[in-house]
Design a protein around this motif. Structure first.
Motif, PDB file in Angstrom:
ATOM      1  N   GLU A  29     -37.880  18.932  23.783  1.00 35.05           N
ATOM      2  CA  GLU A  29     -37.474  19.334  22.351  1.00 35.05           C
ATOM      3  C   GLU A  29     -38.315  18.747  21.849  1.00 35.05           C
ATOM      4  O   GLU A  29     -38.897  16.607  21.805  1.00 35.05           O
ATOM      5  CB  GLU A  29     -35.766  19.277  22.352  1.00 35.05           C
ATOM      6  N   ILE A  32     -36.698  15.239  18.756  1.00 34.56           N
ATOM      7  CA  ILE A  32     -35.600  14.068  18.347  1.00 34.56           C
ATOM      8  C   ILE A  32     -37.346  13.654  18.354  1.00 34.56           C
ATOM      9  O   ILE A  32     -37.270  12.156  17.423  1.00 34.56           O
ATOM     10  CB  ILE A  32     -35.417  14.040  20.017  1.00 34.56           C
ATOM     11  N   LYS A  91     -37.305  21.190  10.428  1.00 34.62           N
ATOM     12  CA  LYS A  91     -36.736  20.808  12.422  1.00 34.62           C
ATOM     13  C   LYS A  91     -36.769  22.367  11.962  1.00 34.62           C
ATOM     14  O   LYS A  91     -35.700  22.579  11.698  1.00 34.62           O
ATOM     15  CB  LYS A  91     -35.294  19.936  11.452  1.00 34.62           C
ATOM     16  N   VAL A 111     -32.339  21.823  20.214  1.00 31.91           N
ATOM     17  CA  VAL A 111     -31.843  22.132  21.243  1.00 31.91           C
ATOM     18  C   VAL A 111     -31.919  23.732  21.227  1.00 31.91           C
ATOM     19  O   VAL A 111     -32.047  24.222  22.321  1.00 31.91           O
ATOM     20  CB  VAL A 111     -30.878  21.303  21.658  1.00 31.91           C
ATOM     21  N   SER A 145     -23.346  23.015  15.174  1.00 32.04           N
ATOM     22  CA  SER A 145     -24.565  23.196  15.573  1.00 32.04           C
ATOM     23  C   SER A 145     -24.417  24.645  16.146  1.00 32.04           C
ATOM     24  O   SER A 145     -23.822  25.164  17.231  1.00 32.04           O
ATOM     25  CB  SER A 145     -24.724  21.875  16.797  1.00 32.04           C
ATOM     26  N   ASP A 147     -26.253  24.807  18.139  1.00 34.73           N
ATOM     27  CA  ASP A 147     -26.852  24.550  20.187  1.00 34.73           C
ATOM     28  C   ASP A 147     -26.003  25.022  21.244  1.00 34.73           C
ATOM     29  O   ASP A 147     -26.609  25.804  22.231  1.00 34.73           O
ATOM     30  CB  ASP A 147     -26.231  22.465  20.716  1.00 34.73           C
ATOM     31  N   LYS A 164     -23.111  13.781  20.961  1.00 34.33           N
ATOM     32  CA  LYS A 164     -23.680  12.582  20.181  1.00 34.33           C
ATOM     33  C   LYS A 164     -22.078  12.134  19.138  1.00 34.33           C
ATOM     34  O   LYS A 164     -21.411  13.065  18.800  1.00 34.33           O
ATOM     35  CB  LYS A 164     -24.746  12.759  18.248  1.00 34.33           C
ATOM     36  N   PHE A 194     -22.735   9.736  23.984  1.00 38.81           N
ATOM     37  CA  PHE A 194     -24.579   9.409  23.681  1.00 38.81           C
ATOM     38  C   PHE A 194     -24.635   8.331  23.590  1.00 38.81           C
ATOM     39  O   PHE A 194     -24.899   7.645  24.593  1.00 38.81           O
ATOM     40  CB  PHE A 194     -24.931  10.280  22.356  1.00 38.81           C
ATOM     41  N   THR A 268     -27.449  15.390  10.710  1.00 35.11           N
ATOM     42  CA  THR A 268     -27.667  14.643  12.083  1.00 35.11           C
ATOM     43  C   THR A 268     -28.660  13.915  11.887  1.00 35.11           C
ATOM     44  O   THR A 268     -28.374  12.379  12.142  1.00 35.11           O
ATOM     45  CB  THR A 268     -27.891  15.782  13.368  1.00 35.11           C
TER      46      THR A 268
HETATM   47  N1  PSU Z   1     -30.812  14.041  20.357  1.00 40.35           N
HETATM   48  C1  PSU Z   1     -31.452  12.739  19.809  1.00 40.35           C
HETATM   49  N2  PSU Z   1     -31.934  13.065  18.582  1.00 40.35           N
HETATM   50  C2  PSU Z   1     -32.067  13.881  17.874  1.00 40.35           C
HETATM   51  C3  PSU Z   1     -31.154  15.679  18.236  1.00 40.35           C
HETATM   52  C4  PSU Z   1     -30.824  15.505  20.000  1.00 40.35           C
HETATM   53  O1  PSU Z   1     -30.851  12.038  20.964  1.00 40.35           O
HETATM   54  O2  PSU Z   1     -32.472  14.318  17.235  1.00 40.35           O
HETATM   55  C5  PSU Z   1     -31.493  16.341  17.785  1.00 40.35           C
HETATM   56  C6  PSU Z   1     -31.549  17.481  18.268  1.00 40.35           C
HETATM   57  O3  PSU Z   1     -32.572  18.435  18.244  1.00 40.35           O
HETATM   58  C7  PSU Z   1     -30.497  18.774  18.280  1.00 40.35           C
HETATM   59  C8  PSU Z   1     -29.692  18.802  16.202  1.00 40.35           C
HETATM   60  O4  PSU Z   1     -30.482  19.833  18.463  1.00 40.35           O
HETATM   61  O5  PSU Z   1     -30.378  17.594  16.577  1.00 40.35           O
HETATM   62  C9  PSU Z   1     -29.120  19.048  16.381  1.00 40.35           C
HETATM   63  O6  PSU Z   1     -28.853  19.655  14.911  1.00 40.35           O
HETATM   64  P1  PSU Z   1     -27.374  19.609  13.847  1.00 40.35           P
HETATM   65  O7  PSU Z   1     -26.215  19.538  14.224  1.00 40.35           O
HETATM   66  O8  PSU Z   1     -28.391  20.186  12.900  1.00 40.35           O
HETATM   67  O9  PSU Z   1     -27.331  21.352  14.808  1.00 40.35           O
END
Ligand code: PSU
Ligand code: MN
Length: 307
Positions: A29, A32, A91, A111, A145, A147, A164, A194, A268
């Motif tokens: 992805e 990151i 993003k 993700v 998320s 995800d 995380k 994580f 995040t």
């Molecule tokens: N894992 C990492 N760093 C990141 C992310 C995940 O080590 O930046 C990112 C991923 O792309 C994941 C996103 O999909 O954070 C989740 O964001 P949100 O909580 O807004 O869905």
């Protein structure tokens, strides 16, 4: 497969050749890169990850959107430009894809978006850092998320270091269960956090060896050919954060976010950056190491699935 002719996309020669010849490919992805780490660490790591994957005999396919075109695989110059643009780029989650294409935007795919695109382009395995999940304080914000749902909807194996620790990890596991997503620990009985290998909620499923893991993945895949799977691969003992430092930095970061009213898609990236500042770069080191670790395991899974 969907008719892709009307969808603006570009697949690098390396990746399209691997797909055509049935060679193993690992998706990576790009949020990151754009939102998870500062420049130049982000670009350096992205290149290092690709090299680790190639060393395993697997073709890396870093996925992103550049000027409104889906990229399956990034050439070195584009990758460097994306790393430089960092948080100035978008993003892009799964729901944002049509918008990003329609407006000709550039950004990192989360993700959620990367899992979807991997499925669309026939890539079976994808490695990341940690998946998103249910945020703390969910009862007020309903921040969960995308995800999680995305993984349940595409036939892709997502290799990650759990969820995380900035999240509510027990609720994240519950949500994945509701979505029928298999979450299997690789040599761990608990969900990795994580930055930390231990201390997470208990996992129902655990594989002790790569052989066992592959066997479970293959059967799950043949039973449920349309759903994703999460492989939870803990960070190594040597590279994890000291738990006291972790807890201190995290509670500071969470209270800063609340005080400043940071929410939604900014939350995040904000927390990851705060962790880096408050641990004087140690969390960034851990973050890099776990991503490399996941890329290695992801590569092995991609190879073994073909045999
Ligand atoms: N894992 C990492 N760093 C990141 C992310 C995940 O080590 O930046 C990112 C991923 O792309 C994941 C996103 O999909 O954070 C989740 O964001 P949100 O909580 O807004 O869905
Ligand atoms: Mn969210």
């Amino acid at each position: 497969m969907k008719n892709l002719a009307t969808i603006p996309h570009s697949i690098t020669e390396e990746v399209s050749e691997a797909i055509e010849k049935g060679k193993p490919v690992l998706a990576l992805e790009s949020t990151i890169i754009t939102h998870g780490m500062p420049y130049p660490d982000n670009g350096e790591l992205a290149r290092e990850v690709e090299n680790v994957v190639r060393k395993e005999g697997v073709t890396p396919a870093t996925i992103a959107v550049i000027d409104g075109v889906i990229q399956i695989g990034l050439d070195p110059l584009t990758l460097e430009k994306l790393a430089q643009s960092g948080k100035q780029s978008y993003k892009i989650s799964r729901k944002d894809l049509g918008y990003a294409l329609g407006k000709g935007l550039t950004g990192g795919t989360t993700v959620a978006a990367t899992t979807f695109l991997s499925g669309l382009f026939g890539i079976k395995v994808f490695a990341t850092g940690g998946i998103g999940g249910v945020h703390r304080g969910v009862s007020e914000t309903l921040d969960i998320s995308a995800d999680l749902k995305a993984v349940s909807e595409s036939p892709v194996i997502v290799v990650c270091a759990g969820a995380k620790s900035i999240l509510d990890v027990p609720k994240t596991l519950e949500a994945l269960e509701t979505l029928n997503v298999m979450v299997i620990g690789y040599q761990t009985k608990t969900m990795p956090l994580f930055y930390l290998s231990k201390g997470g909620p208990k996992l129902d499923l655990k594989a002790d060896s790569l052989k066992e893991l592959i066997s479970c993945l293959k059967f799950q895949r043949s039973l449920f050919s349309k759903e994703g799977i999460v492989v939870a691969n803990p960070i190594s003992k040597e590279q994890e954060l000291d738990s006291e430092l972790h807890h201190k930095a995290l509670s500071q970061g969470l209270s800063d976010a609340k005080r400043l009213g940071v929410e939604g898609k900014e939350l995040t990236p904000f927390l990851l950056q705060k962790m880096t500042e408050l641990t004087k770069g140690k969390s960034l080191q851990s973050n890099k190491s776990l991503i490399l670790n996941n890329a290695k395991l992801g590569s092995r899974i991609a190879k073994e699935l073909l045999s």
